[in-house]
Design a protein around this motif. Structure first.
Motif, PDB file in Angstrom:
ATOM      1  N   THR A 199       0.889  -1.104  -0.377  1.00  0.00           N
ATOM      2  CA  THR A 199      -0.537   0.559   0.440  1.00  0.00           C
ATOM      3  C   THR A 199       1.280   0.937   0.066  1.00  0.00           C
ATOM      4  N   LEU A 200       0.178   2.488   0.366  1.00  0.00           N
ATOM      5  CA  LEU A 200       0.852   3.242  -0.326  1.00  0.00           C
ATOM      6  C   LEU A 200       0.230   4.698   0.595  1.00  0.00           C
ATOM      7  N   GLY A 201       0.717   5.991   0.945  1.00  0.00           N
ATOM      8  CA  GLY A 201       0.617   6.933   1.257  1.00  0.00           C
ATOM      9  C   GLY A 201       1.687   7.282   2.300  1.00  0.00           C
ATOM     10  N   ILE A 202       1.090   9.260   2.880  1.00  0.00           N
ATOM     11  CA  ILE A 202       1.874   9.482   3.316  1.00  0.00           C
ATOM     12  C   ILE A 202       1.638   8.728   4.528  1.00  0.00           C
ATOM     13  N   PHE A 203       0.641   8.614   5.423  1.00  0.00           N
ATOM     14  CA  PHE A 203       0.461   7.858   6.503  1.00  0.00           C
ATOM     15  C   PHE A 203       0.430   9.526   7.590  1.00  0.00           C
ATOM     16  N   ASP A 204       0.309  10.364   7.487  1.00  0.00           N
ATOM     17  CA  ASP A 204       0.491  11.345   8.357  1.00  0.00           C
ATOM     18  C   ASP A 204      -1.116  11.424   9.160  1.00  0.00           C
ATOM     19  N   GLY A 205      -0.004  11.242  10.308  1.00  0.00           N
ATOM     20  CA  GLY A 205      -1.203  10.493  11.916  1.00  0.00           C
ATOM     21  C   GLY A 205      -1.244   9.346  11.776  1.00  0.00           C
ATOM     22  N   VAL A 206      -1.754   8.526  10.833  1.00  0.00           N
ATOM     23  CA  VAL A 206      -1.750   7.282  10.499  1.00  0.00           C
ATOM     24  C   VAL A 206      -3.220   7.123  11.700  1.00  0.00           C
ATOM     25  N   HIS A 207      -4.151   7.975  11.193  1.00  0.00           N
ATOM     26  CA  HIS A 207      -5.608   8.034  11.612  1.00  0.00           C
ATOM     27  C   HIS A 207      -6.509   7.050  11.112  1.00  0.00           C
ATOM     28  N   ARG A 208      -7.743   6.795  11.688  1.00  0.00           N
ATOM     29  CA  ARG A 208      -8.620   4.995  11.883  1.00  0.00           C
ATOM     30  C   ARG A 208      -8.972   5.450  10.085  1.00  0.00           C
ATOM     31  N   GLY A 209      -8.083   6.235   9.523  1.00  0.00           N
ATOM     32  CA  GLY A 209      -9.414   5.546   7.972  1.00  0.00           C
ATOM     33  C   GLY A 209      -7.927   4.741   7.386  1.00  0.00           C
ATOM     34  N   HIS A 210      -6.608   5.894   8.048  1.00  0.00           N
ATOM     35  CA  HIS A 210      -5.801   4.666   7.266  1.00  0.00           C
ATOM     36  C   HIS A 210      -5.082   3.685   7.942  1.00  0.00           C
ATOM     37  N   GLN A 211      -6.050   3.072   8.897  1.00  0.00           N
ATOM     38  CA  GLN A 211      -5.729   2.047   9.854  1.00  0.00           C
ATOM     39  C   GLN A 211      -6.203   1.070   9.039  1.00  0.00           C
ATOM     40  N   VAL A 212      -8.237   1.908   8.700  1.00  0.00           N
ATOM     41  CA  VAL A 212      -8.564   0.573   7.686  1.00  0.00           C
ATOM     42  C   VAL A 212      -7.901   0.053   6.932  1.00  0.00           C
ATOM     43  N   VAL A 213      -7.429   0.851   5.630  1.00  0.00           N
ATOM     44  CA  VAL A 213      -6.252   0.141   4.926  1.00  0.00           C
ATOM     45  C   VAL A 213      -5.592  -0.530   4.860  1.00  0.00           C
ATOM     46  N   LEU A 214      -4.408   0.205   6.168  1.00  0.00           N
ATOM     47  CA  LEU A 214      -3.421  -1.184   6.921  1.00  0.00           C
ATOM     48  C   LEU A 214      -3.888  -1.935   6.760  1.00  0.00           C
ATOM     49  N   ALA A 215      -4.797  -1.800   7.721  1.00  0.00           N
ATOM     50  CA  ALA A 215      -5.369  -3.775   8.017  1.00  0.00           C
ATOM     51  C   ALA A 215      -5.767  -4.206   7.053  1.00  0.00           C
ATOM     52  N   ALA A 216      -6.518  -4.121   5.896  1.00  0.00           N
ATOM     53  CA  ALA A 216      -7.638  -4.557   4.912  1.00  0.00           C
ATOM     54  C   ALA A 216      -5.277  -4.697   3.973  1.00  0.00           C
ATOM     55  N   THR A 217      -5.006  -4.218   4.216  1.00  0.00           N
ATOM     56  CA  THR A 217      -2.966  -4.744   4.293  1.00  0.00           C
ATOM     57  C   THR A 217      -2.632  -6.099   4.283  1.00  0.00           C
ATOM     58  N   VAL A 218      -2.120  -5.618   5.887  1.00  0.00           N
ATOM     59  CA  VAL A 218      -2.277  -6.668   6.622  1.00  0.00           C
ATOM     60  C   VAL A 218      -2.873  -7.695   5.903  1.00  0.00           C
ATOM     61  N   ALA A 219      -4.150  -8.184   6.771  1.00  0.00           N
ATOM     62  CA  ALA A 219      -4.820  -9.159   6.310  1.00  0.00           C
ATOM     63  C   ALA A 219      -4.607  -9.867   4.878  1.00  0.00           C
ATOM     64  N   GLU A 220      -4.729  -9.136   3.731  1.00  0.00           N
ATOM     65  CA  GLU A 220      -4.841  -9.919   2.525  1.00  0.00           C
ATOM     66  C   GLU A 220      -3.574 -10.601   2.271  1.00  0.00           C
ATOM     67  N   ALA A 221      -1.730  -9.456   3.122  1.00  0.00           N
ATOM     68  CA  ALA A 221      -1.012 -10.335   2.848  1.00  0.00           C
ATOM     69  C   ALA A 221      -1.353 -11.266   3.839  1.00  0.00           C
ATOM     70  N   GLU A 222      -1.798 -11.808   4.926  1.00  0.00           N
ATOM     71  CA  GLU A 222      -1.193 -13.082   5.828  1.00  0.00           C
ATOM     72  C   GLU A 222      -2.075 -13.595   4.835  1.00  0.00           C
ATOM     73  N   ASN A 223      -3.918 -13.966   3.908  1.00  0.00           N
ATOM     74  CA  ASN A 223      -4.594 -14.702   3.622  1.00  0.00           C
ATOM     75  C   ASN A 223      -3.611 -15.402   2.913  1.00  0.00           C
ATOM     76  N   ALA A 224      -2.251 -14.363   2.015  1.00  0.00           N
ATOM     77  CA  ALA A 224      -1.654 -15.209   0.524  1.00  0.00           C
ATOM     78  C   ALA A 224      -0.202 -15.638   1.202  1.00  0.00           C
ATOM     79  N   GLY A 225      -0.448 -15.252   2.502  1.00  0.00           N
ATOM     80  CA  GLY A 225       1.363 -16.721   2.561  1.00  0.00           C
ATOM     81  C   GLY A 225       2.195 -14.857   2.367  1.00  0.00           C
ATOM     82  N   LEU A 226       1.779 -13.490   1.698  1.00  0.00           N
ATOM     83  CA  LEU A 226       3.120 -12.426   1.705  1.00  0.00           C
ATOM     84  C   LEU A 226       3.415 -11.796   2.240  1.00  0.00           C
ATOM     85  N   SER A 227       4.305 -11.309   2.478  1.00  0.00           N
ATOM     86  CA  SER A 227       5.036  -9.490   3.383  1.00  0.00           C
ATOM     87  C   SER A 227       3.729  -8.757   2.627  1.00  0.00           C
ATOM     88  N   SER A 228       3.789  -8.019   4.461  1.00  0.00           N
ATOM     89  CA  SER A 228       2.907  -6.421   3.522  1.00  0.00           C
ATOM     90  C   SER A 228       4.027  -5.337   4.577  1.00  0.00           C
TER      91      SER A 228
END
Length: 337
Positions: free
Chosen positions: A20-49
């Protein structure tokens, strides 16, 4: 979590990833949703996030005259990114030369060739490449051309219907609403800096403070008095020692000390009940929990002392810690200093 400072830090063969990509200034709740989706997708596929972020903030490169302050320093941004469960973060040095890359050039070089992305996760408002000409439709089309899938995370809004955003955090902090900012961020807002020498009036009044220059700290909330915590990161990184205080309850003043006709804006944190701390030249974190009142000028030191005692008692109540006894001070402490 691995931190790669520039493309040269990335291992020659890091293995396939979900990026994923972004500035992520503050890592607010909106950022956290995108980041959580990235981590979940990586875990499901057996890849690194992996998250790609940029430093300095692009706005400070394109419009340096605006002097944009960051909600979170790079150190705090990385700590918050690590807390999401990411395997790695690539910090791309943002320069005018880098900014000239076309969307396809950026995606091909960084996401496909460098990070071997199999899936790219982005929010609906993603923008990238020269003049921000790349958007989510561009990313989907590049995925078709370059062989990766794209997951678009829809905008997540608060219970008021407003979209989580860094702009919202800035508005709340400008109004002194640190509790509201914490709701958007998902944690208390914090500033980080090195303790400097002040006028020592706080020590003379029985309330010594750790002083930070406000212009060095990123986004500082509106002038006023706050309840919060003073955190000592250097101690947190050392082996556990129950006898050493690493997170300390504090009454925090933001402003220019109008009672003493000050001109420099500072953040001053008084650790409740402590007069023995020597924090000069130490990097500390000040975490702001709740605003008590605006900063005002008092008619003399006795009135100021009464208010400070009241502030400390309220801070103790908010933070649910014991209230310290009121300090004993000289009859005429530093009134003209």
């Amino acid at each position: 979590m691995q931190v790669w400072n520039g493309a040269g830090d990335v291992p020659e063969n890091p293995g396939p990833s979900v990026a994923t990509l972004g500035i992520f200034d503050g890592v607010h709740r909106g950022h956290q949703v995108v980041l959580a989706a990235t981590v979940a997708e990586a875990e499901n596929a057996g890849l690194s996030s992996v998250a790609v972020t940029f430093d300095p903030h692009p706005a400070t490169v394109h419009r340096p005259e605006q002097d944009l302050a960051l909600i979170a320093s790079l150190t705090d941004r990385l700590e918050r990114l690590e807390a999401t469960g990411l395997d790695a973060v690539l910090v791309v040095p943002y320069t005018l030369t880098f900014a000239r890359a076309k969307p396809e050039e950026f995606v091909r070089e960084y996401l496909v060739e460098l990070l071997q992305a199999r899936t790219v996760v982005v929010g609906e408002d993603v923008r990238f490449g020269r003049d921000n000409t790349g958007d989510r439709a561009t990313m989907v089309e590049l995925g078709r051309q370059l062989g990766f899938s794209v997951e678009i995370v829809r905008d997540i809004t608060s219970d008021t219907g407003r979209r989580w955003s860094s702009t919202w955090v800035r508005e709340l902090l400008a109004a002194g609403d640190v509790a509201g900012a914490a709701h958007v961020l998902g944690r208390a807002h914090r500033v980080r800096g090195v303790v400097v020498h002040g006028a020592r009036r706080g020590r003379e009044l029985g309330y010594p403070t750790a002083n930070l220059r406000a212009d060095d700290l990123g986004v500082v909330p509106a002038d006023g008095v706050y309840a919060g915590w003073l955190i000592r990161p250097d101690l947190e990184r050392q082996p556990h020692d129950a006898s050493v205080s690493k997170r300390l309850p504090a009454a925090i003043s933001v402003g220019t000390n109008p009672t003493f006709h000050g001109v420099e804006r500072t953040v001053e944190a008084h650790v409740l009940g402590r007069t023995d701390l020597d924090l000069y030249d130490e990097e500390v974190v000040v975490e702001l929990v709740e605003r008590l009142r605006p900063q005002v000028a008092f008619d003399g030191v006795p009135a100021l002392l009464d208010q400070m005692a009241d502030d400390v008692a309220k801070v103790a109540g908010i933070l649910e810690v014991p209230a310290p006894a009121r300090p004993t001070v000289p009859a005429h402490p530093g009134a003209a200093s």
